[in-house]
Design a protein around this motif. Sequence first.
Motif, PDB file in Angstrom:
ATOM      1  N   SER A 177      14.369   0.433  -3.556  1.00  7.76           N
ATOM      2  CA  SER A 177      13.219   1.092  -4.185  1.00  7.76           C
ATOM      3  C   SER A 177      12.291   0.054  -4.821  1.00  7.76           C
ATOM      4  CB  SER A 177      13.716   2.103  -5.215  1.00  7.76           C
ATOM      5  OG  SER A 177      12.627   2.742  -5.865  1.00  7.76           O
ATOM      6  N   ILE A 178      12.905  -0.952  -5.480  1.00  9.15           N
ATOM      7  CA  ILE A 178      12.100  -2.009  -6.114  1.00  9.15           C
ATOM      8  C   ILE A 178      11.338  -2.796  -5.055  1.00  9.15           C
ATOM      9  CG2 ILE A 178      12.233  -4.145  -7.425  1.00  9.15           C
ATOM     10  CD1 ILE A 178      14.636  -2.913  -8.927  1.00  9.15           C
ATOM     11  N   VAL A 179      12.028  -3.169  -3.978  1.00 10.88           N
ATOM     12  CA  VAL A 179      11.385  -3.956  -2.905  1.00 10.88           C
ATOM     13  C   VAL A 179      10.226  -3.173  -2.304  1.00 10.88           C
ATOM     14  CG1 VAL A 179      11.710  -4.942  -0.622  1.00 10.88           C
ATOM     15  CG2 VAL A 179      13.432  -5.292  -2.384  1.00 10.88           C
ATOM     16  N   LEU A 180      10.457  -1.890  -1.987  1.00  8.65           N
ATOM     17  CA  LEU A 180       9.381  -1.065  -1.405  1.00  8.65           C
ATOM     18  C   LEU A 180       8.229  -0.876  -2.398  1.00  8.65           C
ATOM     19  CD1 LEU A 180      11.510   1.615   0.486  1.00  8.65           C
ATOM     20  CD2 LEU A 180      10.308  -0.356   1.437  1.00  8.65           C
ATOM     21  N   ALA A 181       8.578  -0.765  -3.678  1.00  7.43           N
ATOM     22  CA  ALA A 181       7.519  -0.641  -4.690  1.00  7.43           C
ATOM     23  C   ALA A 181       6.674  -1.913  -4.743  1.00  7.43           C
ATOM     24  CB  ALA A 181       8.145  -0.344  -6.048  1.00  7.43           C
ATOM     25  N   LEU A 182       7.343  -3.077  -4.656  1.00  7.75           N
ATOM     26  CA  LEU A 182       6.592  -4.332  -4.641  1.00  7.75           C
ATOM     27  C   LEU A 182       5.714  -4.427  -3.402  1.00  7.75           C
ATOM     28  CD1 LEU A 182       9.357  -6.773  -5.918  1.00  7.75           C
ATOM     29  CD2 LEU A 182       7.405  -5.853  -7.180  1.00  7.75           C
ATOM     30  N   LEU A 183       6.221  -3.956  -2.245  1.00  6.67           N
ATOM     31  CA  LEU A 183       5.376  -3.910  -1.037  1.00  6.67           C
ATOM     32  C   LEU A 183       4.175  -3.005  -1.265  1.00  6.67           C
ATOM     33  CD1 LEU A 183       8.050  -3.711   1.804  1.00  6.67           C
ATOM     34  CD2 LEU A 183       6.579  -5.641   1.222  1.00  6.67           C
ATOM     35  N   CYS A 184       4.438  -1.897  -1.907  1.00  2.61           N
ATOM     36  CA  CYS A 184       3.351  -0.953  -2.221  1.00  2.61           C
ATOM     37  C   CYS A 184       2.324  -1.634  -3.131  1.00  2.61           C
ATOM     38  CB  CYS A 184       3.964   0.267  -2.885  1.00  2.61           C
ATOM     39  SG  CYS A 184       3.008   1.770  -2.662  1.00  2.61           S
ATOM     40  N   LEU A 226      -5.977   1.523  -9.333  1.00  2.00           N
ATOM     41  CA  LEU A 226      -5.191   1.330 -10.542  1.00  2.00           C
ATOM     42  C   LEU A 226      -4.044   2.335 -10.608  1.00  2.00           C
ATOM     43  CD1 LEU A 226      -8.009   0.665 -13.173  1.00  2.00           C
ATOM     44  CD2 LEU A 226      -6.528  -0.983 -12.043  1.00  2.00           C
ATOM     45  N   ASN A 227      -4.283   3.549 -10.105  1.00  2.00           N
ATOM     46  CA  ASN A 227      -3.222   4.566 -10.121  1.00  2.00           C
ATOM     47  C   ASN A 227      -2.058   4.124  -9.256  1.00  2.00           C
ATOM     48  OD1 ASN A 227      -4.631   6.249 -11.821  1.00  2.00           O
ATOM     49  ND2 ASN A 227      -5.645   7.391 -10.150  1.00  2.00           N
ATOM     50  N   SER A 228      -2.359   3.580  -8.094  1.00  2.00           N
ATOM     51  CA  SER A 228      -1.294   3.130  -7.192  1.00  2.00           C
ATOM     52  C   SER A 228      -0.544   1.953  -7.793  1.00  2.00           C
ATOM     53  CB  SER A 228      -1.881   2.736  -5.828  1.00  2.00           C
ATOM     54  OG  SER A 228      -2.496   3.845  -5.219  1.00  2.00           O
ATOM     55  N   VAL A 229      -1.292   1.054  -8.452  1.00  2.00           N
ATOM     56  CA  VAL A 229      -0.648  -0.085  -9.109  1.00  2.00           C
ATOM     57  C   VAL A 229       0.286   0.408 -10.206  1.00  2.00           C
ATOM     58  CG1 VAL A 229      -1.039  -2.115 -10.552  1.00  2.00           C
ATOM     59  CG2 VAL A 229      -2.475  -1.701  -8.541  1.00  2.00           C
ATOM     60  N   ALA A 230      -0.176   1.332 -10.995  1.00  2.00           N
ATOM     61  CA  ALA A 230       0.654   1.860 -12.078  1.00  2.00           C
ATOM     62  C   ALA A 230       1.890   2.555 -11.529  1.00  2.00           C
ATOM     63  CB  ALA A 230      -0.182   2.821 -12.937  1.00  2.00           C
ATOM     64  N   ASN A 231       1.659   3.353 -10.488  1.00  2.00           N
ATOM     65  CA  ASN A 231       2.789   4.082  -9.906  1.00  2.00           C
ATOM     66  C   ASN A 231       3.840   3.112  -9.381  1.00  2.00           C
ATOM     67  OD1 ASN A 231       3.793   6.767  -9.265  1.00  2.00           O
ATOM     68  ND2 ASN A 231       3.673   6.091  -7.137  1.00  2.00           N
ATOM     69  N   ALA A 232       3.388   2.008  -8.720  1.00  2.00           N
ATOM     70  CA  ALA A 232       4.331   1.010  -8.208  1.00  2.00           C
ATOM     71  C   ALA A 232       5.085   0.330  -9.343  1.00  2.00           C
ATOM     72  CB  ALA A 232       3.581  -0.020  -7.369  1.00  2.00           C
ATOM     73  N   LEU A 233       4.385   0.083 -10.453  1.00  2.00           N
ATOM     74  CA  LEU A 233       5.047  -0.526 -11.606  1.00  2.00           C
ATOM     75  C   LEU A 233       6.064   0.424 -12.219  1.00  2.00           C
ATOM     76  CD1 LEU A 233       1.998  -2.329 -13.313  1.00  2.00           C
ATOM     77  CD2 LEU A 233       3.869  -3.375 -12.037  1.00  2.00           C
ATOM     78  N   TYR A 234       5.704   1.719 -12.280  1.00  2.00           N
ATOM     79  CA  TYR A 234       6.661   2.707 -12.793  1.00  2.00           C
ATOM     80  C   TYR A 234       7.922   2.713 -11.950  1.00  2.00           C
ATOM     81  CZ  TYR A 234       2.803   4.530 -15.643  1.00  2.00           C
ATOM     82  OH  TYR A 234       1.804   4.665 -16.525  1.00  2.00           O
ATOM     83  N   ILE A 235       7.726   2.694 -10.637  1.00  2.00           N
ATOM     84  CA  ILE A 235       8.900   2.731  -9.723  1.00  2.00           C
ATOM     85  C   ILE A 235       9.757   1.482  -9.946  1.00  2.00           C
ATOM     86  CG2 ILE A 235       9.611   2.675  -7.304  1.00  2.00           C
ATOM     87  CD1 ILE A 235       7.131   4.305  -6.635  1.00  2.00           C
ATOM     88  N   THR A 236       9.097   0.336 -10.105  1.00  2.00           N
ATOM     89  CA  THR A 236       9.833  -0.918 -10.317  1.00  2.00           C
ATOM     90  C   THR A 236      10.644  -0.859 -11.611  1.00  2.00           C
ATOM     91  OG1 THR A 236       8.093  -2.119  -9.151  1.00  2.00           O
ATOM     92  CG2 THR A 236       9.617  -3.414 -10.506  1.00  2.00           C
ATOM     93  N   VAL A 237       9.993  -0.373 -12.685  1.00  2.00           N
ATOM     94  CA  VAL A 237      10.690  -0.266 -13.983  1.00  2.00           C
ATOM     95  C   VAL A 237      11.859   0.707 -13.860  1.00  2.00           C
ATOM     96  CG1 VAL A 237      10.456   0.471 -16.373  1.00  2.00           C
ATOM     97  CG2 VAL A 237       8.674  -0.918 -15.323  1.00  2.00           C
ATOM     98  N   LEU A 238      11.598   1.844 -13.197  1.00  2.00           N
ATOM     99  CA  LEU A 238      12.672   2.836 -13.020  1.00  2.00           C
ATOM    100  C   LEU A 238      13.822   2.244 -12.202  1.00  2.00           C
ATOM    101  CD1 LEU A 238      13.583   5.715 -13.539  1.00  2.00           C
ATOM    102  CD2 LEU A 238      12.477   6.407 -11.399  1.00  2.00           C
TER     103      LEU A 238
END
Length: 914
Positions: free
Chosen positions: A27-34, A45-57
């Motif tokens: 999930s982290i790897v795919l979020a970083l790709l995102c 910015l929304n997509s960036v935030a969402n990817a950061l949320y996924i990474t933190v989660l």
Amino acid sequence: MYPDSETLRNRRIRVLLDNSKYYWLSSIVLALLCLISTSLLSHSLNSVANALYITVLGLIGLYSVHFSQKQLKKVPLWSPELWFACLVAANGVLWGIAGRNDGIYLTLAIAQAALAGLFLASHNRLSFLSITLTALIPTPFLYLNGNPILFHIFLPLMLLIAFISYHGHRMMVRTLRNELESERLTSLLTQNQSELQKKIKKRTHQLEMANQRLIKEVELRKEVNQALILSEEHLNLAMTASGIGFWDWDVPNRKVYHSDTERFFGREESLQSGEFSLLDSVCKDDLPAIRRLLVRHLKDKSTFYQARYRITLPGSDKMRWLEDSGKVTERDDSGRALRMIGTRRDITKDMQLQEELSLSSSLFNNSSEGVFVLDDKQQFRTCNRAFCQIFARQKGELIDRSLFQVIQTDQSDRILHSVGNNDKWYGDIVAARHGEERFPLHLTLTAIRRDDDSISHYLGICRDQSESDQNEREIKYLNNYDKLTGLFNRSYFHQLLNQFQEHQPLSVNNYAVCVLNLDRFKSVNESLGIDVGDQLLKDLSARLSNFSDPVRQVARMSSDEFAMIIEYEKDQDRLNVTLSNLLAEISRPFLVGDHELIVTASIGVCFVQKGNLSQLLNQAIAAMNQARYKGGNNYQFYHQKLATSPLERLQLEKSMRKAIVNHEFSVDYQPKLNLLTGIIDSVEALVRWMHPQKGVIDPEEFIPLAEETGLISAIGEQVLNKACMEAATWRERGFGDISVSVNLSSHQIRRDDLYEVVQNALITSSLPAEYLELELTESMLMEDISHAQDFLNQLRSLGVRLALDDFGTGYSSLSYLKRLPIDTLKIDRSFVNEARDGETSPIVEAIMAMSESLRLSVVAEGVETKEQLEYLKGLGCDYAQGFIISRALPSSEILPLIRHSNLQTLSQTSESVH
């Protein structure tokens, strides 16, 4: 111990914890790709935030896995399912929100759902929760946007992922349950085995005691006779356990009782009744000795009867050795034997061991090498004849003498030190005999230790090297050269390549390693004989040896494979000229006896660099195989895409064989535009392979291997059948008279059943023969022009059309073109490529003029621009094929293109329609 349900639940939780860390990592790897895709493409910015949320989660998820594993060790029945459900649900929501943006985000969301189904398979509710949330959130957005991906790709993929996840969960639970049951049964089996071993040990002790009692009872004769009869059953059990049989002979009545007849004689029937039939099973050669010993004891001339003999097992040629020991226990008043009792045991292994000892002794005495045994003080105990001959001494002279008094070498201290530390020393020394004569000796000395690790003996083996040294030098010299051609051989060429590793200045981009393989050399041997083939190889070797600079070394690697080292001094243009000159030199005619032979070669080249010094030959061979795949008579440079290890090639071949059986090969079609009518009325069938694990495999990767292993014939036959079936289907559906072209490989045209294969494809598909065109290369036909005429005429009799592919790239086809029943010439893309930016191509114009005089149709390959298309149309070319028309497409995509194609549409744009 926990109940079964609790144990299974605990096992599932441990599997969940083991696999979920990969879920969060993916999930982290795919979020970083995102996040990277967002930064490069949309800057949302929304997509960036969402990817950061996924990474933190994902990081929180990883920590929860670590915490849960520690907690589970403390409390085995503790469950983190509620925690994981919350985290997985949150992750599914975030990925669902990311997927509503379509494109790469939706693709990564689908991938994350698939990974959830894989890594959370132990808990179906968790995987279903992740997949459901990831699927539901993007659905309304895709539906409102009218995105066709929703129903065509997204929902079917998510349903498929959910279905596979469900069945994967069931399979995993079933597997875990089976593992627990297997562990339980293993534990029970171990416990039972331990108890059984104790019983066996106790019973064995009892049987040994019974055996001792038996010996005493036999010695007591009449006093214990009644006791023996009463304990007969116990005695048989004791005999069976100890490997000893029992027999009791009633002499006057000629009846004998044998125990364990099946174990000793391989018979189930009892030998109790009837006449004494043991002698019927005994080897005839042993009968006289048995009778002699038996009569001697019956006459009371020996204290005991003891005999060794061989028997033949029923229905088998195997021999078994038995030993009988017995004694007469009752005699009448006249001394006549009344009863005789004895034991029997199987001594087959003992006799085999005795035979091995005898053979070892024979080997020791008759060995061509000197063998000797020393005691712990290095004094001779024994030695064989060869050792005595080496040192010209009698065995009696050597016994009790010290080793180094006999050998007389100045390396004795080093030898003893090595044997003391390593228990062994071997090497070449200089020894002495006759007091002064020095000679080379190869010596091996091994220490033999007792159980307490002290040395009991030394075993030595030695060999006189006087003659072998000279022979070895001569053999070593001969081993560096090929016997047939006089060139260096493979072994010496490897030594030359090793110099690049030993001498670093040689590996600085100044040298190239080439591997050269003759195209279709096998046909020369098969058609003209091995002698002609050998002479051809000698003449070719002479040409390669006499080739001028910069060729430095030439070696023959195998039958028709040669290797060279070329010094090009960082000038690749010079190297290209050298390789072209090599191809031209090889293709000059050879006059072998009454035969004028024209051969070509495929050359693979790799540059000597610091990173590939151990793979030079492998890389050159890989490039050579690529040159062969491109039709031969060319050279190719190694590049990383060709890197395939032998194991990978073996696995690819195994997968290819399965693909043939499972019909995994599909067919794409590249259209040909009729330049006279402006429509597409012909296509070329091209094979494609969708590997179940690796995905689409490039034809350049698997076709050379298929040709090398002979699998190309089976693949070609499947392509032919599929192409004919689909072309016939197009006609039935009203798409018009569409011809299909199918390429034939060199393996197929050498097969005797090619005519039947093509005929069966036409009959099975009901495709009229005139709508099938078979493509061959001129290099295939030049192998045997007479054979080519015969089988082409056979194919032509079916009504199919024949095309000559890559025309103009060979050397000999023009002189034979009139003799072959060819309908179409295909101009190679390299010639069409010359006609760019308004320029003309003399070769294309010459081929057009020649085809017009021979009344052959012409197809131009590799057409990519509007200028080329107009140029070819002006020359009167019949068909054009290339990216300006379309790339190769599956059947479902080629049909709309055929339906809507026309020349006017193509002339309005310089872009490809696809």
